[in-house]
Design an enzyme around this catalytic site. Structure first.
Site, mmCIF file in Angstrom:
data_model
loop_
_atom_site.group_PDB
_atom_site.id
_atom_site.type_symbol
_atom_site.label_atom_id
_atom_site.label_comp_id
_atom_site.label_asym_id
_atom_site.label_seq_id
_atom_site.Cartn_x
_atom_site.Cartn_y
_atom_site.Cartn_z
ATOM 1 N N ASP A 68 1.167 -10.523 -8.917
ATOM 2 C CA ASP A 68 2.029 -9.799 -7.989
ATOM 3 C C ASP A 68 1.296 -9.685 -6.659
ATOM 4 O O ASP A 68 0.211 -10.243 -6.483
ATOM 5 C CB ASP A 68 2.394 -8.413 -8.539
ATOM 6 C CG ASP A 68 1.167 -7.560 -8.848
ATOM 7 O OD1 ASP A 68 0.041 -7.934 -8.453
ATOM 8 O OD2 ASP A 68 1.314 -6.505 -9.495
ATOM 9 N N ASP A 126 0.088 -6.846 -3.650
ATOM 10 C CA ASP A 126 -0.134 -5.421 -3.385
ATOM 11 C C ASP A 126 -0.349 -5.186 -1.895
ATOM 12 O O ASP A 126 -1.085 -5.938 -1.237
ATOM 13 C CB ASP A 126 -1.359 -4.916 -4.148
ATOM 14 C CG ASP A 126 -1.238 -5.151 -5.645
ATOM 15 O OD1 ASP A 126 -0.128 -4.997 -6.174
ATOM 16 O OD2 ASP A 126 -2.257 -5.492 -6.282
ATOM 17 N N ASP A 184 3.845 -4.349 -5.098
ATOM 18 C CA ASP A 184 3.481 -2.931 -5.126
ATOM 19 C C ASP A 184 3.155 -2.496 -3.703
ATOM 20 O O ASP A 184 2.382 -3.166 -3.005
ATOM 21 C CB ASP A 184 2.258 -2.690 -6.022
ATOM 22 C CG ASP A 184 2.575 -2.892 -7.501
ATOM 23 O OD1 ASP A 184 3.754 -2.835 -7.867
ATOM 24 O OD2 ASP A 184 1.637 -3.128 -8.274
#
Length: 513
Positions: free
Chosen positions: A345, A347, A437
């Protein structure tokens, strides 16, 4: 229910080892390239992806075998260690391994794009790695002269850009993951610390004597390494990989929103595949898990550095449209030059140069992303920072800053020329879903959050352990507290935190512990 039914069509097949396909049982596809017979290595690739790629290749006229035999001319592997792969091929019983073209997945994708077997280039080839087979060589070589200077703390070591001992660290990290599934915290930490030490070495280990005197390498770790040095493989990790429980928990935890405890609960109910979970009427998925299943095919793929760069531009432009002086940092493995080409992912850390101005900013960014039509999922958590309860001594405790867990729609047109979207061969859709995120902090906590969210996980764990054991301080993502002086130490940069701890500053790209 409609959402779950829709999701079920997006899921890969059950991760069960496919049965060998008999010669001639390939369906009605015409074989156009008789001089090429392809074998796809399931290891790392996974059975569902292998089945998909097999079908794709056969539809284009390629001959693809499920069983390795002397008819195979091209062996294609994805993310396999060269030494372990060649050792496996030598032990496969083939008459002449040297005649094989042993190739990276890039040759396969290039061939699918062209619709024919492309010419094999050097960049496609997985080079031969000769295994060490002499036990005397394994045990009698001299220890490295620098062994005494290798610290037990990752924050006192600098990792190199290239991991020279990946053949060992991959195995140790897989054993660590299995220990975590078994809730065996001690072995899990031991394997991860051992892998961290090996990542910091400037050259490859070719014998057990070379690791004498190095910290964090226990007898269990040395036994695993010896097995790899002699046989080119780890029988222990192969046993783990074939374990039904391990396979199920690894599969279940690959879904966004599913942790080890939920995965264990599903396994104990007799469930073994994602489709079985979706078909079980007594399982109530929460909102995050439903999104995890719905976008599973996309968010289970790796995110490239080019995709992370595109997402940074999108979020930075969004934040600056709301607050021109806002500060956004790309953290995690993609930060600066930490060297990661791919991640799970992306961040980001968001703040404002004036205290208090960050309040409400994150919610406005979320609203703007929603207005742009690229917000597929969002879970927002407000700030619960209480300085009277910080810093926390629990490494695993999630920090208390305001944050949101997002799934964003990334369009092909938003990518720069130096990279496209990560998609399966033949995928025509012009967008993919990506996990993001986004964390908002007050500016006086920004340096601590930046250090914590940069990683790596083992580096941060050892940095906190060093602060506690060697300096009498407590460090986490929020603050650094001096227990002797009974005060919080201020920091406006990561360099300030290292200085408070009496450490030389370690660049982000040297923290791949």
């Amino acid at each position: 229910r409609d959402l779950i039914q829709t999701a079920s069509f997006m899921l890969p097949r059950v991760k069960k080892r496919p049965r060998p396909v008999e010669a001639g049982a390939r369906g009605q596809e015409e074989v156009k390239f008789n001089e090429v017979t392809v074998y796809l290595v399931e290891r790392k690739m996974g059975s569902s992806r292998r089945s998909f790629l097999t079908s794709l290749a056969r539809s284009k006229g390629f001959r693809v075998e499920y069983a390795l035999s002397d008819e195979v001319t091209h062996v294609v592997a994805e993310d396999n260690q060269a030494g372990a792969l060649w050792a496996w091929l030598r032990g496969s019983g083939l008459r002449d391994v040297s005649r094989l073209q042993v190739l990276d997945i890039s040759w396969f994708t290039d061939s699918m794009r062209e619709g024919r077997p492309v010419t094999v280039e050097t960049r496609h080839c997985i080079p031969v790695r000769e295994p060490v087979v002499s036990l005397s060589v394994v045990t009698e070589c001299s220890p490295p002269t620098a062994a005494a200077s290798v610290s037990q703390y990752a924050c006192l070591r600098r990792t190199t850009t290239e991991n020279h001992n990946k053949i060992f660290t991959d195995v140790l990290e897989e054993l660590a993951e299995n220990s975590e599934f078994n809730e065996s915290k001690g072995p899990c930490l031991a394997f991860r610390r051992a892998a961290s030490v090996l990542k910091s070495l400037p050259s490859a280990v070719h014998c057990l004597g070379a690791i004498q005197g190095l910290p964090c390498l226990g007898e269990h770790t040395k036994a695993v390494m010896e097995e790899i040095l002699i046989f080119g493989r780890s029988f222990k990790v192969e046993e783990v990989q074939s374990d039904e429980r391990y396979q199920a928990l690894k599969l279940f935890t690959s879904v966004f929103g599913v942790g080890p405890k939920t995965a264990e609960k599903w396994y104990r109910r007799g469930l073994r595949s994602l489709k079985e979970i979706l078909a079980e009427p007594n399982i109530q998925l929460n909102r995050m898990q439903r999104a995890g299943f719905l976008y599973y095919r996309d968010i289970s793929k790796a995110v490239s550095k080019a995709e992370a760069k595109a997402l940074r531009s999108i979020i930075e432009e969004t934040a600056h449209w709301i607050a021109p002086d806002s500060i956004l940092a790309l953290t995690g493995g993609f930060r600066s030059h930490r060297g990661k080409e791919y991640g799970h992912d992306v961040d980001f850390l968001l703040t404002m140069p004036e205290m208090g101005k960050e309040e409400g900013l994150l919610l406005r960014v979320i609203d703007r992303l929603r207005d742009q039509g690229i917000l597929l999922y969002c879970e927002h958590q407000g700030s619960t920072v209480d300085m009277s309860k910080l810093p926390s001594r629990r490494f695993e405790a999630m920090d208390h800053f305001e944050k949101c867990f997002l799934i964003l729609r990334l369009e092909e047109g938003q990518m720069e020329r130096d990279g496209g979207l990560q998609k399966d061969p033949g995928e025509s859709r012009g967008w993919r879903a990506v996990r993001v995120d986004l964390v908002a902090t007050p500016v006086d906590r920004y340096a601590f959050a930046l250090l914590g969210w940069t990683g790596s996980r083992q580096f941060e764990r050892d940095l906190r352990r060093f602060a506690r054991k060697e300096r009498g301080m407590c460090l986490d993502n929020h603050a650094l507290y001096d227990k002797t002086k009974k005060l919080f130490l201020p920091a406006t940069s990561e360099e300030d935190i290292f200085a408070h701890l009496g450490l030389e500053y370690v660049e982000p790209w040297q923290r791949n512990a």
